[in-house]
Motif scaffolding. Sequence first.
Motif: not given
Length: 298
Positions: A178, A181, A201, A205, A208-209, A270-271, A274-275, A277-278
């Motif tokens: 988390w 991210i 942003t 984030a 979200g986390v 999901a996490a 997300w990571l 993609v980043l």
Amino acid sequence: MRRSWVRVFMIGLILWALTVLVTFLTDNPNLLPTIVLLGSFLVPVTFVVWAYEHGRAGELTVPLLFRGFVNGGVLGILGASLLESYLLHPSPWMYAGVGLIEEAVKLVALMIVARGLSLRSSRDGLVLGAAVGFGFAAFESAGYAFNAMFDAHGVSLRSLVATEVLRGVLTPLGHGLWTAILGCVLFTAARRHGRWRLDGTVLLAYLGVSLLHALWDSMHGIAIGLAVLLAGAPWQHDLIEHGHLPEATAGQSRFVTVLEWGGLALISAAALVWLRVLAVRTRQAPPLPWGPAHPWQG
């Protein structure tokens, strides 16, 4: 070949296992702190080494990562303990507060550790964020392991070992992930603005986390609630209608376990997506120097 993390893990695992074995054979209580420390720090340290080997860029150094792990972890634990003691009370929304508080203190700790950097690489934010998050996880796990040593019959080596194994398995999917991210998004925003800026942003984030964190912590209760709603007895439905979470019956325990671990798997997936993609988006982004403004400004 980048394999230092494998050596770190294997050597640490062997030392931990040997310490557990010797403690079991000799009943020497002086070895218990060694078990707590080795078991709590092994997986977090291993993943920090892995992250450094696979994502280093810009000005990240081993001393900086060490400061992030220790200073960030301790500052996060202390800040979370104070805020949770004064602000949180037992309620259905308690875990939402835990997520918001702990992710906030880790964010502040990350900014403190990174204040001296003159370059802002998004990947550095990811790696340094992971270091802070895993430091938090290591010190938190040490506390859980210490508490697990004691039961109604005194010191329980079995409970201690079981707690450390479980938290070691789950650690890579929690705090370090988390905060990695959040660190990536924070440093990406800093690159755009030339200084620390908690823009939209970063706030998204953070929320979200915090949501992932809250869902993770409350998944056992959520699993019980779902099991009761899907296959509960009338008295259990009555308790839920009055705002109370009932205990799962013996027949529901396996269903609750499946729901709980399934929920944790979904949160982790999901996490990780997300990571990923980043990481892909920031792989080619060049680091930029700090702007003329002070890095704390804005």
